[in-house]
Design a protein around this motif. Structure first.
Motif, PDB file in Angstrom:
ATOM      1  N   THR A  49      12.777 -33.375   2.830  1.00 36.31           N
ATOM      2  CA  THR A  49      11.491 -33.353   3.539  1.00 36.31           C
ATOM      3  C   THR A  49      10.966 -34.772   3.733  1.00 36.31           C
ATOM      4  O   THR A  49      10.484 -35.144   4.820  1.00 36.31           O
ATOM      5  CB  THR A  49      10.459 -32.516   2.756  1.00 36.31           C
ATOM      6  OG1 THR A  49      10.916 -31.159   2.666  1.00 36.31           O
ATOM      7  CG2 THR A  49       9.109 -32.546   3.454  1.00 36.31           C
ATOM      8  N   LYS A  50      11.087 -35.573   2.683  1.00 28.15           N
ATOM      9  CA  LYS A  50      10.637 -36.967   2.759  1.00 28.15           C
ATOM     10  C   LYS A  50      11.455 -37.755   3.787  1.00 28.15           C
ATOM     11  O   LYS A  50      10.905 -38.495   4.605  1.00 28.15           O
ATOM     12  CB  LYS A  50      10.770 -37.622   1.386  1.00 28.15           C
ATOM     13  CG  LYS A  50      10.300 -39.060   1.347  1.00 28.15           C
ATOM     14  CD  LYS A  50      10.428 -39.633  -0.065  1.00 28.15           C
ATOM     15  CE  LYS A  50       9.977 -41.089  -0.097  1.00 28.15           C
ATOM     16  NZ  LYS A  50      10.119 -41.680  -1.456  1.00 28.15           N
ATOM     17  N   LYS A  51      12.787 -37.533   3.783  1.00 27.12           N
ATOM     18  CA  LYS A  51      13.632 -38.257   4.737  1.00 27.12           C
ATOM     19  C   LYS A  51      13.365 -37.799   6.160  1.00 27.12           C
ATOM     20  O   LYS A  51      13.386 -38.606   7.104  1.00 27.12           O
ATOM     21  CB  LYS A  51      15.105 -38.068   4.380  1.00 27.12           C
ATOM     22  CG  LYS A  51      16.052 -38.914   5.237  1.00 27.12           C
ATOM     23  CD  LYS A  51      17.406 -39.057   4.611  1.00 27.12           C
ATOM     24  CE  LYS A  51      18.259 -40.060   5.373  1.00 27.12           C
ATOM     25  NZ  LYS A  51      19.542 -40.349   4.698  1.00 27.12           N
ATOM     26  N   LYS A  76      10.549 -36.802   7.386  1.00 29.47           N
ATOM     27  CA  LYS A  76       9.301 -37.417   7.842  1.00 29.47           C
ATOM     28  C   LYS A  76       9.519 -38.877   8.246  1.00 29.47           C
ATOM     29  O   LYS A  76       8.905 -39.365   9.201  1.00 29.47           O
ATOM     30  CB  LYS A  76       8.252 -37.322   6.733  1.00 29.47           C
ATOM     31  CG  LYS A  76       7.715 -35.920   6.509  1.00 29.47           C
ATOM     32  CD  LYS A  76       6.654 -35.916   5.412  1.00 29.47           C
ATOM     33  CE  LYS A  76       6.091 -34.507   5.206  1.00 29.47           C
ATOM     34  NZ  LYS A  76       5.070 -34.482   4.121  1.00 29.47           N
ATOM     35  N   GLU A  77      10.400 -39.544   7.521  1.00 29.91           N
ATOM     36  CA  GLU A  77      10.673 -40.957   7.806  1.00 29.91           C
ATOM     37  C   GLU A  77      11.491 -41.152   9.073  1.00 29.91           C
ATOM     38  O   GLU A  77      11.330 -42.150   9.779  1.00 29.91           O
ATOM     39  CB  GLU A  77      11.402 -41.587   6.621  1.00 29.91           C
ATOM     40  CG  GLU A  77      10.581 -41.651   5.338  1.00 29.91           C
ATOM     41  CD  GLU A  77      11.401 -42.110   4.154  1.00 29.91           C
ATOM     42  OE1 GLU A  77      12.646 -42.225   4.301  1.00 29.91           O
ATOM     43  OE2 GLU A  77      10.818 -42.352   3.077  1.00 29.91           O
ATOM     44  N   THR A  78      12.389 -40.180   9.367  1.00 37.16           N
ATOM     45  CA  THR A  78      13.333 -40.349  10.478  1.00 37.16           C
ATOM     46  C   THR A  78      13.043 -39.462  11.678  1.00 37.16           C
ATOM     47  O   THR A  78      13.484 -39.747  12.791  1.00 37.16           O
ATOM     48  CB  THR A  78      14.763 -40.037   9.990  1.00 37.16           C
ATOM     49  OG1 THR A  78      14.820 -38.666   9.532  1.00 37.16           O
ATOM     50  CG2 THR A  78      15.166 -40.954   8.839  1.00 37.16           C
ATOM     51  N   GLY A  79      12.332 -38.353  11.448  1.00 38.16           N
ATOM     52  CA  GLY A  79      12.082 -37.396  12.522  1.00 38.16           C
ATOM     53  C   GLY A  79      13.281 -36.521  12.847  1.00 38.16           C
ATOM     54  O   GLY A  79      13.309 -35.884  13.910  1.00 38.16           O
ATOM     55  N   TRP A  80      14.264 -36.446  11.939  1.00 44.66           N
ATOM     56  CA  TRP A  80      15.483 -35.669  12.228  1.00 44.66           C
ATOM     57  C   TRP A  80      15.308 -34.169  12.028  1.00 44.66           C
ATOM     58  O   TRP A  80      15.948 -33.376  12.672  1.00 44.66           O
ATOM     59  CB  TRP A  80      16.626 -36.168  11.345  1.00 44.66           C
ATOM     60  CG  TRP A  80      17.100 -37.547  11.697  1.00 44.66           C
ATOM     61  CD1 TRP A  80      16.932 -38.182  12.902  1.00 44.66           C
ATOM     62  CD2 TRP A  80      17.787 -38.461  10.846  1.00 44.66           C
ATOM     63  NE1 TRP A  80      17.492 -39.434  12.866  1.00 44.66           N
ATOM     64  CE2 TRP A  80      18.025 -39.639  11.609  1.00 44.66           C
ATOM     65  CE3 TRP A  80      18.240 -38.423   9.532  1.00 44.66           C
ATOM     66  CZ2 TRP A  80      18.697 -40.741  11.074  1.00 44.66           C
ATOM     67  CZ3 TRP A  80      18.894 -39.519   9.000  1.00 44.66           C
ATOM     68  CH2 TRP A  80      19.123 -40.669   9.768  1.00 44.66           C
ATOM     69  N   ASN A  81      14.501 -33.750  11.060  1.00 41.39           N
ATOM     70  CA  ASN A  81      14.276 -32.334  10.781  1.00 41.39           C
ATOM     71  C   ASN A  81      15.558 -31.618  10.346  1.00 41.39           C
ATOM     72  O   ASN A  81      15.862 -30.506  10.788  1.00 41.39           O
ATOM     73  CB  ASN A  81      13.667 -31.629  12.009  1.00 41.39           C
ATOM     74  CG  ASN A  81      13.005 -30.310  11.632  1.00 41.39           C
ATOM     75  OD1 ASN A  81      12.526 -30.158  10.505  1.00 41.39           O
ATOM     76  ND2 ASN A  81      12.981 -29.366  12.565  1.00 41.39           N
ATOM     77  N   THR A  82      16.339 -32.242   9.465  1.00 42.21           N
ATOM     78  CA  THR A  82      17.585 -31.647   8.953  1.00 42.21           C
ATOM     79  C   THR A  82      17.268 -30.471   8.040  1.00 42.21           C
ATOM     80  O   THR A  82      16.492 -30.617   7.090  1.00 42.21           O
ATOM     81  CB  THR A  82      18.393 -32.699   8.176  1.00 42.21           C
ATOM     82  OG1 THR A  82      18.596 -33.840   9.007  1.00 42.21           O
ATOM     83  CG2 THR A  82      19.735 -32.132   7.739  1.00 42.21           C
ATOM     84  N   PRO A  83      17.874 -29.286   8.276  1.00 39.21           N
ATOM     85  CA  PRO A  83      17.584 -28.093   7.479  1.00 39.21           C
ATOM     86  C   PRO A  83      18.560 -27.912   6.308  1.00 39.21           C
ATOM     87  O   PRO A  83      19.494 -28.700   6.119  1.00 39.21           O
ATOM     88  CB  PRO A  83      17.750 -26.970   8.493  1.00 39.21           C
ATOM     89  CG  PRO A  83      18.846 -27.476   9.397  1.00 39.21           C
ATOM     90  CD  PRO A  83      18.710 -28.972   9.454  1.00 39.21           C
ATOM     91  N   ILE A  84      18.343 -26.845   5.545  1.00 37.87           N
ATOM     92  CA  ILE A  84      19.180 -26.512   4.384  1.00 37.87           C
ATOM     93  C   ILE A  84      19.729 -25.099   4.550  1.00 37.87           C
ATOM     94  O   ILE A  84      19.011 -24.191   4.979  1.00 37.87           O
ATOM     95  CB  ILE A  84      18.374 -26.585   3.071  1.00 37.87           C
ATOM     96  CG1 ILE A  84      17.902 -28.020   2.812  1.00 37.87           C
ATOM     97  CG2 ILE A  84      19.192 -26.069   1.888  1.00 37.87           C
ATOM     98  CD1 ILE A  84      16.948 -28.129   1.627  1.00 37.87           C
ATOM     99  N   HIS A  85      21.003 -24.940   4.218  1.00 39.27           N
ATOM    100  CA  HIS A  85      21.573 -23.601   4.056  1.00 39.27           C
ATOM    101  C   HIS A  85      21.922 -23.421   2.586  1.00 39.27           C
ATOM    102  O   HIS A  85      22.454 -24.341   1.952  1.00 39.27           O
ATOM    103  CB  HIS A  85      22.833 -23.411   4.899  1.00 39.27           C
ATOM    104  CG  HIS A  85      23.528 -22.103   4.627  1.00 39.27           C
ATOM    105  ND1 HIS A  85      23.166 -20.927   5.249  1.00 39.27           N
ATOM    106  CD2 HIS A  85      24.529 -21.777   3.767  1.00 39.27           C
ATOM    107  CE1 HIS A  85      23.923 -19.941   4.804  1.00 39.27           C
ATOM    108  NE2 HIS A  85      24.749 -20.433   3.890  1.00 39.27           N
ATOM    109  N   VAL A  86      21.653 -22.247   2.040  1.00 34.22           N
ATOM    110  CA  VAL A  86      21.997 -21.962   0.647  1.00 34.22           C
ATOM    111  C   VAL A  86      23.152 -20.974   0.614  1.00 34.22           C
ATOM    112  O   VAL A  86      23.041 -19.843   1.099  1.00 34.22           O
ATOM    113  CB  VAL A  86      20.796 -21.398  -0.138  1.00 34.22           C
ATOM    114  CG1 VAL A  86      21.209 -21.093  -1.581  1.00 34.22           C
ATOM    115  CG2 VAL A  86      19.637 -22.390  -0.127  1.00 34.22           C
TER     116      VAL A  86
END
Length: 500
Positions: A232-234, A236-246
């Motif tokens: 989440t922090k990264k 916000k810094e980059t604007g990439w919006n990378t998600p998570i799969h579990v």
């Protein structure tokens, strides 16, 4: 001439007659490559196959597998009654389709999906977690590509970040669908993905980070909550919006009942999809898996196909088409039969039996426990002293007692560590745990009396070392352990165990 038999029991006599009957038809070698030209009686065909299957291992003693090996007779009846139903024929079998949808909704609510009580969840039944992971991965790839296209940026080099401990199905996804697999290497004593290192590897081409809830190697849960915070922090810094799969193939039916306060699921905003294996701790025979999405927005509509040639408009999002209905029905049976209370009781019992086994193995004084207390109920352990004999020998000798206990080396960069692993399933009792410990003691005591098969290898290594240098340097215990583990890894290449 009248043939008499010494067998008096009717069932044994029938079996004997079947064997005699079948033996008339196996004078020729058993067909292996070509279909036989002539037919044989059904009893003979049955007996020929039944006799060969007797040489298979006993499923309940197969401690390598996470897959369910026992279900109640009532569920067996439902399975047998639905073997001839093709699940994809939704118009012909609407009740089966409804049961699948109910299962999806139950799983989504179990994982705290942000949906209302009367709102339909987004998900699908699969033939296992492998297919579920393929579908989830495709959804991430298409959403990432669409975003990159809209921004006018290149979209030909997607990657996914995982730990080196992921199951082979992730490697398949990466290779089949042309996605670079970026693996966080393991270290000795830390056999899961490090969230800090994982986030460091994320770039603008990362379609998602895959976290494992229940590592195949040690059963350990990865820290999804910390991963979510760092990512989440990264973002916000980059604007990439990378998600998570579990990937909750093994732990998805354990964590909600044993560790309900553990935050790993849709309670974390970046978790967009979750897969789980119904045929593992969902307590259903193979093969059934499930994948659920956080919302409809996380599953691109372009991946959903609509067909009407089976009688009505039917949406479908699967890699295969036809498949049996029996496992879907069996999953619904377990859900309504056990409920939250039943699943909790079974998982607590599995955890308790794992504790008993772990303590019994520790008391032998010959092994180090590698697995953790929190996670999938299994026991992974390594030999304290591998200078003379290895875990691979222990595994081989345990087979003489009927036990199937896998031995394997860890992935990079901990490949010098070799372990045994025992998976505790519903049908593994305390009595079996105590018996297994007793047999392990017998094996290690036997190995103490046998010459080391490593002596020839070690002598060769010493000779080579002496040729290369005039100074005699003693290897450290760790160096010796690494050398032996790598040697055995080459001998058993291809035997690494992992199941979805």
């Amino acid at each position: 001439m009248v043939i008499t038999s010494a067998v008096t029991d009717p069932e044994e006599q029938t079996q004997s007659l079947h064997s005699t009957f079948a033996s008339r038809y196996v004078r020729d070698p058993i067909p292996r490559f070509k279909m036989p030209e002539k037919c044989i009686p059904k009893d003979a065909a049955y007996q020929i196959i039944n006799d060969e299957l007797m040489l298979d291992g006993t499923p309940r003693l197969n401690l390598a597998s996470f897959v369910t090996t026992w279900m109640e007779p009532e569920c067996d009846k439902l399975i047998m009654a639905s073997l001839n139903k093709n699940y994809v024929d939704m118009d012909e079998y609407p009740v089966t389709t409804e049961l699948q949808n109910r299962c999806v909704n139950m799983i989504a609510h179990l994982y705290h999906a942000p949906i209302g009580d009367d709102e339909a969840a987004v998900g699908v039944g699969t033939v296992g977690s492998s297919e579920a992971i393929m579908l989830a991965g495709l959804a991430f790839k298409r959403k990432w590509q669409a975003k990159r296209k809209a921004e006018g940026k290149p979209y030909d080099k997607p990657n996914i970040v995982t730990g080196a401990n992921v199951q082979v199905c992730w490697e398949k996804f990466a290779r089949y669908f042309e996605v670079e697999l970026k693996e966080v290497k393991l270290t000795e004593g830390y056999y899961v993905m490090d969230p800090v290192k994982a986030v460091e590897m994320v770039d603008e081409n990362t379609i998602c980070v895959a976290a494992i809830l229940g590592s195949t190697l040690t059963g350990e849960f990865e820290d999804v909550k910390l991963l979510n915070e760092l990512l989440t922090k990264k973002n916000k810094e980059t604007g990439w919006n990378t998600p998570i799969h579990v990937d909750a193939a093994s732990g998805g039916f354990i964590a909600p009942f044993l560790y309900p306060d553990l935050e790993w699921d849709f309670r974390l905003p970046l978790v967009k999809s979750i897969n789980v294996s119904g045929h593992k701790y969902g307590l259903v025979y193979p093969g059934v898996g499930w994948v659920v999405w956080r919302s409809k927005d996380d599953l691109p509509e372009e991946l959903v196909f609509h067909i009407n040639y089976l009688g009505s408009d039917q949406p479908t999002f699967t890699l295969n088409f036809s498949k049996g209905s029996s496992q879907i029905i069996a999953q619904y049976y377990q859900f309504i039969r056990l409920g939250t209370e039943g699943y909790k009781n079974i998982m607590e019992n599995c955890r308790e039996n794992a504790r008993i086994l772990r303590e019994g193995i520790e008391e032998t004084g010959r092994f180090n426990i590698v697995s953790k207390d929190v996670g999938v109920p299994l026991v992974a352990f390594s030999l304290k002293d591998s200078s003379q004999h290895t875990v691979f020998e222990v595994s081989d000798h345990l087979r003489k007692f009927g036990w199937i206990v896998p031995a394997y080396t860890m992935p990079p960069d901990a490949q010098h560590v070799a372990v045994l692993r025992v998976v505790i399933r519903e049908d593994f009792s305390r009595g079996l745990a105590e018996r297994l410990v007793s047999d392990i003691v017998k094996v290690v005591d036997l190995l103490d009396t046998l010459p080391s098969p490593l002596s020839t290898k070690k002598a060769h290594v010493v000779a080579v070392a002496n040729n290369e240098t005039s100074e005699k340097a003693k290897k450290s215990a760790l160096e010796t352990q690494k050398e032996i583990a790598l040697y055995w890894k080459r001998l058993v290449d291809g035997k690494r165990v992992g199941a979805c």
